[in-house]
Design an enzyme around this catalytic site. Structure first.
Site, PDB file in Angstrom:
ATOM      1  CD  GLU A 177      30.754  18.290  39.383  1.00 26.69           C
ATOM      2  OE1 GLU A 177      30.431  19.283  40.033  1.00 26.69           O
ATOM      3  OE2 GLU A 177      31.809  17.649  39.610  1.00 26.69           O
ATOM      4  CD  GLU A 178      35.171  13.298  32.598  1.00 31.59           C
ATOM      5  OE1 GLU A 178      34.996  12.515  33.557  1.00 31.59           O
ATOM      6  OE2 GLU A 178      36.048  13.125  31.740  1.00 31.59           O
ATOM      7  N   GLY A 179      30.330  14.791  32.117  1.00 31.94           N
ATOM      8  CA  GLY A 179      29.424  14.667  30.975  1.00 31.94           C
ATOM      9  C   GLY A 179      28.644  15.954  30.722  1.00 31.94           C
ATOM     10  NE  ARG A 206      35.381  11.143  38.051  1.00 36.02           N
ATOM     11  CZ  ARG A 206      35.137  11.287  36.756  1.00 36.02           C
ATOM     12  NH1 ARG A 206      34.989  10.233  35.978  1.00 36.02           N
ATOM     13  NH2 ARG A 206      35.027  12.476  36.226  1.00 36.02           N
TER      14      ARG A 206
END
Ligand SMILES: *[C@@H]1O[C@H](CO)[C@@H](O)[C@H](O)[C@H]1NC(C)=O
Ligand SMILES: *[C@@H]1O[C@H](CO)[C@@H](O)[C@H](O)[C@H]1NC(C)=O
Ligand SMILES: *[C@@H]1O[C@H](CO)[C@@H](O)[C@H](O)[C@H]1NC(C)=O
Ligand SMILES: *[C@@H]1O[C@H](CO)[C@@H](O)[C@H](O)[C@H]1NC(C)=O
Ligand SMILES: CC(=O)N[C@H]1CO[C@H](CO)[C@@H](O)[C@@H]1O
Length: 494
Positions: free
Chosen positions: A165-167, A127
């Site tokens: 999304e990662e979380g 990112r």
């Protein structure tokens, strides 16, 4: 005329019954009924900011036998740094993945490889690179994709996950492994566990940190809200990812903040042990969007960092990385003005949270006061004493445990607002059900549709024998009927 009518009737009956047989076989699919037993595999590369890891998952073919059935077959650490570090040399990012891919090919049987779904997901390191120069990020993705495509797997793409999304996928992973979303009962049915409360997820990477949980009340800021429908139940989950607040980037921000005087070559570091000294170039210090470079600076300048081992000063310096005043007065808040509802339930803290606290022996449920005391004690140790106490620990990392520990303490206690009482709800874990905790399993479950929105009444695979028998019986009956009609028709004419 009568003879003609009977013949037409017989013909129609034959056509109808044959049609029914054909239809049943087509709908059911002979292949479906007689799937060979065995194991299926899936692979996910976790391309983090500091390193990449390949996770190989396995589950029984044709039967998702309840949750907890997807298990980790292998975890392989890719040698070298994270893929974002290869921005100047993208081909090497691809080459770095080979050792783990080769290993995977020895674990997954040759006949299964072509149908092994394979994903690469990148997180905050990429990112940040995309923010700096998206062309460079694209080149790195092109190279890693090229390498993976040289292996006989079902490669389904490389991409950057959003923070949300990662979380979310970390949260799904934990709750899947602990069977709080769905469970397979002994009676052979999928059930939603009544007593089980879903757990929250606390993830600390190298370049970002995520907090994800199901609050007891409503979520007031919809940029932090995600909805899922899993197994017939709706979930409304709070999640936020703080970019630059992963461990490595936070320590970089700390070092830059400690450089008070831009003309001086020296940086005094209260979180590094007394007697510790290292040199960094200005180019290495200001290589990230998390720490804007001063207007006029010489990238080749060499700075000397000296540890002073002063815990009180260290804590103050770490606290200044957070803005606790940016929140509106009547809003519950995390830090830097980010909305956060009050915490609810039990939490798993994994990855960087776990590794740092494990090193300090703080993963056994110690209360906040004991954690605080241990960290203060550790941060007063001099460099010589530290090296003598931990001879097997890499010297490259040893000096970073003190700042990392104070950072984690401040992030959890003052940033995420875990007070003394809530602190006991945090469980520092690396694994659940023998599987590493992270976003990768949740990501694969979602992309392979192994987490259906609606609860299946029963699993087709489970009822395999019964199902096959029923089909066999229907087809047999229809075939007998067909024979009977034919026989009757042939006997009738005169
Ligand atoms: C599926 O579940 C059944 C019953 O719980 C168990 O006996 C069986 O071993 C499981 N199958 C696999 C492949 O784990
Ligand atoms: C981004 O990277 C590409 C490829 O390395 C380079 O050609 C380009 O000049 C860079 N752009 C910026 C704005 O730095
Ligand atoms: C904290 O955030 C507020 C609002 O964005 C800002 O006005 C203030 O200057 C910030 N404080 C620090 C120390 O950065
Ligand atoms: C780690 O902490 C536990 C609980 O506080 C304690 O019993 C144990 O002796 C400690 N182990 C080491 C190696 O310090
Ligand atoms: C939590 C999450 O991101 N779920 C996604 C799973 O995949 C479907 C598409 O198949 C998405 O629509 C969901 O948002």
């Amino acid at each position: 005329v009568e003879y003609f009518a009977v013949a037409v009737g017989c013909l129609l009956a034959v056509i109808v019954v044959s049609g029914i047989i054909a239809l049943i076989l087509a709908v059911v699919g002979v292949k479906d009924v007689y799937l060979p037993p065995g194991t299926k595999y899936g692979m996910v590369f976790d391309a983090g900011s500091s390193h990449t890891a390949l996770y190989i998952y396995q589950w029984p073919a044709n039967k998702e036998n309840g949750t907890g059935i997807v298990s980790q077959a292998e975890a392989c650490t890719v040698p070298g740094p994270g893929i974002s570090s290869y921005a100047e040399n993208p081909a090497n990012a691809g080459a770095s993945l080979r050792a783990c891919l080769d290993k995977a090919m020895t674990i997954i049987p040759a006949e299964q490889q072509r149908e092994t779904p394979t994903y690469l997901g990148a997180t905050a390191g990429m990112r940040l690179l995309r923010e700096q120069n998206s062309t460079k990020a694209d080149l790195v993705f092109a190279e890693v994709s090229k390498t993976i495509q040289q292996y006989p797997v079902d490669f389904r793409g490389a991409r950057i996950l959003t923070g949300n999304e990662e979380g979310s996928f970390g949260w799904i992973t934990i709750n899947y492994l602990l069977e709080t979303l769905v469970k397979f009962s002994f009676a052979g049915k999928w059930i939603r566990p009544q007593a089980a409360e879903v757990l929250g997820a606390l993830d600390l990477g190298g370049a970002s940190t995520q907090i994800t949980f199901q609050p007891s009340g409503t979520i007031e800021d919809n940029s932090t809200e995600v909805f899922f429908r899993l197994y017939g139940t709706n979930y409304s989950i709070y999640t936020h990812s703080y970019l630059c607040y992963g461990r490595d980037q936070a320590l970089k921000m700390l070092l830059v903040a400690l450089r008070k005087n831009l003309t001086s070559q020296q940086i005094s570091h209260p979180c590094y042990p007394r007697g510790y000294e290292e040199n960094v170039t200005a180019a290495a210090l200001y290589d990230s969007p998390c720490v804007p470079a001063p207007a006029a600076h010489d990238p080749s300048q060499i700075l000397t960092v000296r540890g002073t081992g002063a815990p009180a000063e260290c804590r103050n310096a770490v606290q200044k990385l957070f803005n606790f005043t940016a929140c509106g007065a009547n809003r519950t808040c995390g830090f830097n003005g980010v909305y956060q509802p009050p915490e609810h339930g039990q939490f798993f803290a994994f990855s960087g949270f776990y590794y740092t606290f494990y090193f300090l022996n703080l993963t056994n449920g110690q209360p906040l006061s004991a954690v605080n005391a241990t960290i203060w004690g550790f941060c007063t140790k001099g460099w010589k004493e530290l090296q003598a106490s931990f001879p097997q620990e890499s010297h490259r990392r040893l000096h970073n445990y003190c700042p990392s520990a104070f950072y984690i303490l401040t992030l959890l206690h003052e940033g995420y607002k875990f007070d003394e009482q809530m602190w006991s709800n945090i469980h520092f874990r690396q694994k659940a059900a023998n599987t590493d905790i992270g976003w990768t399993l949740g990501y694969m479950l979602n992309l392979t549709n192994m987490m259906p929105a609606e609860a299946p009444e029963q699993v087709k695979g489970q009822q395999h024998g019964l199902w096959a028998a029923a089909i066999f019986f229907i087809v047999l009956t229809a075939a007998v009927a067909l024979m009977a009609i034919l026989v009757l028709c042939l006997w009738n004419p005169t």
